[in-house]
Design an enzyme around this catalytic site. Structure first.
Site, PDB file in Angstrom:
ATOM      1  N   TYR A  33      -3.861   7.778 -41.450  1.00 46.20           N
ATOM      2  CA  TYR A  33      -3.830   7.064 -40.176  1.00 46.20           C
ATOM      3  C   TYR A  33      -4.451   7.900 -39.071  1.00 46.20           C
ATOM      4  O   TYR A  33      -4.737   9.088 -39.253  1.00 46.20           O
ATOM      5  CB  TYR A  33      -2.404   6.659 -39.814  1.00 46.20           C
ATOM      6  CG  TYR A  33      -1.509   7.777 -39.308  1.00 46.20           C
ATOM      7  CD1 TYR A  33      -1.016   8.763 -40.160  1.00 46.20           C
ATOM      8  CD2 TYR A  33      -1.156   7.863 -37.968  1.00 46.20           C
ATOM      9  CE1 TYR A  33      -0.197   9.780 -39.695  1.00 46.20           C
ATOM     10  CE2 TYR A  33      -0.332   8.875 -37.488  1.00 46.20           C
ATOM     11  CZ  TYR A  33       0.149   9.831 -38.358  1.00 46.20           C
ATOM     12  OH  TYR A  33       0.956  10.840 -37.891  1.00 46.20           O
ATOM     13  N   LYS A 145      -3.991  13.672 -42.450  1.00 38.50           N
ATOM     14  CA  LYS A 145      -3.163  12.826 -41.581  1.00 38.50           C
ATOM     15  C   LYS A 145      -2.639  11.659 -42.432  1.00 38.50           C
ATOM     16  O   LYS A 145      -3.078  10.517 -42.320  1.00 38.50           O
ATOM     17  CB  LYS A 145      -3.942  12.358 -40.351  1.00 38.50           C
ATOM     18  CG  LYS A 145      -2.985  11.969 -39.209  1.00 38.50           C
ATOM     19  CD  LYS A 145      -3.686  11.941 -37.883  1.00 38.50           C
ATOM     20  CE  LYS A 145      -2.854  11.306 -36.787  1.00 38.50           C
ATOM     21  NZ  LYS A 145      -1.624  11.996 -36.423  1.00 38.50           N
ATOM     22  N   GLU A 177       4.043  23.936 -36.665  1.00 40.90           N
ATOM     23  CA  GLU A 177       3.773  22.899 -35.659  1.00 40.90           C
ATOM     24  C   GLU A 177       5.039  22.086 -35.458  1.00 40.90           C
ATOM     25  O   GLU A 177       6.071  22.377 -36.070  1.00 40.90           O
ATOM     26  CB  GLU A 177       2.604  22.010 -36.117  1.00 40.90           C
ATOM     27  CG  GLU A 177       2.881  21.274 -37.411  1.00 40.90           C
ATOM     28  CD  GLU A 177       1.743  20.354 -37.850  1.00 40.90           C
ATOM     29  OE1 GLU A 177       0.921  19.961 -37.012  1.00 40.90           O
ATOM     30  OE2 GLU A 177       1.704  20.026 -39.049  1.00 40.90           O
ATOM     31  N   LEU A 201      -1.508  20.090 -39.111  1.00 39.01           N
ATOM     32  CA  LEU A 201      -2.509  19.067 -38.833  1.00 39.01           C
ATOM     33  C   LEU A 201      -3.424  19.629 -37.736  1.00 39.01           C
ATOM     34  O   LEU A 201      -2.932  20.131 -36.721  1.00 39.01           O
ATOM     35  CB  LEU A 201      -1.843  17.786 -38.333  1.00 39.01           C
ATOM     36  CG  LEU A 201      -2.856  16.688 -38.023  1.00 39.01           C
ATOM     37  CD1 LEU A 201      -3.385  16.062 -39.308  1.00 39.01           C
ATOM     38  CD2 LEU A 201      -2.258  15.618 -37.131  1.00 39.01           C
TER      39      LEU A 201
HETATM   40  N1  PDD Z   1       1.017  12.755 -34.255  1.00 39.69           N
HETATM   41  N2  PDD Z   1       0.910  17.565 -35.917  1.00 39.69           N
HETATM   42  C1  PDD Z   1       1.514  16.476 -36.425  1.00 39.69           C
HETATM   43  C2  PDD Z   1       2.395  16.627 -37.611  1.00 39.69           C
HETATM   44  C3  PDD Z   1       1.303  15.224 -35.816  1.00 39.69           C
HETATM   45  O1  PDD Z   1       1.883  14.121 -36.333  1.00 39.69           O
HETATM   46  C4  PDD Z   1       0.481  15.134 -34.656  1.00 39.69           C
HETATM   47  C5  PDD Z   1       0.204  13.825 -33.971  1.00 39.69           C
HETATM   48  C6  PDD Z   1      -0.112  16.307 -34.164  1.00 39.69           C
HETATM   49  C7  PDD Z   1      -1.021  16.292 -32.961  1.00 39.69           C
HETATM   50  O2  PDD Z   1      -2.277  15.743 -33.284  1.00 39.69           O
HETATM   51  P1  PDD Z   1      -3.160  14.990 -32.190  1.00 39.69           P
HETATM   52  O3  PDD Z   1      -3.333  15.938 -31.059  1.00 39.69           O
HETATM   53  O4  PDD Z   1      -4.422  14.686 -32.904  1.00 39.69           O
HETATM   54  O5  PDD Z   1      -2.390  13.761 -31.793  1.00 39.69           O
HETATM   55  C8  PDD Z   1       0.114  17.499 -34.819  1.00 39.69           C
HETATM   56  C9  PDD Z   1       0.674  11.423 -33.805  1.00 39.69           C
HETATM   57  C10 PDD Z   1       0.437  11.319 -32.348  1.00 39.69           C
HETATM   58  C11 PDD Z   1       1.659  10.414 -34.337  1.00 39.69           C
HETATM   59  O6  PDD Z   1       2.024  10.574 -35.509  1.00 39.69           O
HETATM   60  O7  PDD Z   1       2.011   9.477 -33.642  1.00 39.69           O
END
Ligand code: PDD
Length: 288
Positions: A33, A145, A177, A201
């Site tokens: 996703y 992701k 993270e 991620l």
């Molecule tokens: N989540 N690490 C994890 C495990 C995440 O699920 C996310 C983002 C990030 C940050 O990535 P980014 O800056 O690309 O949003 C790091 C999204 C927002 C979600 O699952 O809704």
């Protein structure tokens, strides 16, 4: 405006959108996703998100027409017409009789939704957020992701039940993270965040913040942060598409630094807001 759904090349009303019960995303979590933030009707860091989608698809060996999806996503954003929103895109290995091995000729199933979103509240920016640490019990391919988010869901729920905003993971004694964010620490005036690896991620917000911080001359260390150093961190931050960048003022019940949002967070927050304005509201910059 009625809620629309993009499903496999078509945009349909929400009430008419149907996904077959044998979709492999539903049966196995066999999918990936993206979440893209839309400001003032324009997607932020759009190309980066679709590049990450391409990488995730390659990692799970899912055949996706990224250029087509990119165009379809822009079309949905315009059709749905919500100024402040997120685009959620999910791609699975399609529908097949349940069998762990790939179907012989898989056809990906793609769903997209644009939903209204709001920026972190003034109270959150002023007061910061509280977090807990938890052991990182996820698999070893966190750079994908993946829609398999059960460990993340359980960690986030534990944080919420502890009255906190986020759970920050520790793996083998090092900060990786958050359950749905990247995490940062300011140690002796330097901004630390875990390097990209299979254990985190590669967040788009993380990439953008690193670039902005470097251009602004902030000393950066993309290095594993030992968990024991968090107790003495000047600041701790989390970042994500939906949370932007937030100051963590309490970790495991103890104040972080002075117990209030710090100067490095403030600098990064303003750099990010400016980058968002430049990309999504260039007319405001040109008008100055
Ligand atoms: N989540 N690490 C994890 C495990 C995440 O699920 C996310 C983002 C990030 C940050 O990535 P980014 O800056 O690309 O949003 C790091 C999204 C927002 C979600 O699952 O809704």
């Amino acid at each position: 405006m009625e809620q629309l759904v993009y499903l496999n090349g078509e945009i349909v009303p929400y009430s008419e959108a149907r996904i077959p019960v044998e979709d492999r995303g539903f049966l196995f979590g066999d999918g990936i996703y993206e979440v893209v933030r839309i400001y003032h009707g324009r997607p932020f860091a759009f190309d980066r998100h679709f590049e990450r989608l391409r990488r995730s698809a390659a990692e799970i060996r899912l055949d996706l027409d990224i250029e087509r999806l990119r165009a379809d996503a822009l079309d949905l954003i315009v059709r749905q017409g919500i100024e402040e929103a997120t685009l959620y895109l999910q791609a699975t290995r399609g529908v097949a009789i349940r069998n762990h091995a790939f179907p012989s000729e898989p056809v990906a199933s793609v769903m997209m939704l644009v939903r209204s979103a709001s920026a972190p509240s003034a109270a959150v920016l002023q007061n910061g957020v509280r977090c807990i640490t938890l052991p990182d019990d996820r698999w070893a391919r966190c750079s994908i992701k993946s829609i398999n988010l059960l460990p993340n869901v359980l960690a986030k729920q534990q944080a919420v039940e502890a009255g906190c905003y986020e759970a920050i993971y520790l793996r083998d004694g090092y900060m990786t993270e958050g359950s749905s964010s990247n995490s940062w620490a300011v140690l002796d005036g330097e901004l630390w965040t875990a390097p990209k690896s299979n254990y985190i991620l590669g967040g788009i917000t993380r990439d953008v913040l690193l670039e902005l911080a470097r251009q602004d001359g902030l000393p950066i260390r993309e290095e594993p942060v030992p968990g024991w150093r968090l107790a003495a961190a000047d600041e701790i931050l989390i970042s994500s598409t939906t949370s932007e960048v937030l100051p963590v003022v309490e970790l495991d019940g103890r104040p972080v630094g002075a117990g209030r949002p710090g100067p490095v967070w403030e600098r990064l927050y303003h750099l990010l807001q400016r980058a968002i304005t430049v990309e999504c509201r260039p007319e405001l910059i040109e008008a100055r």
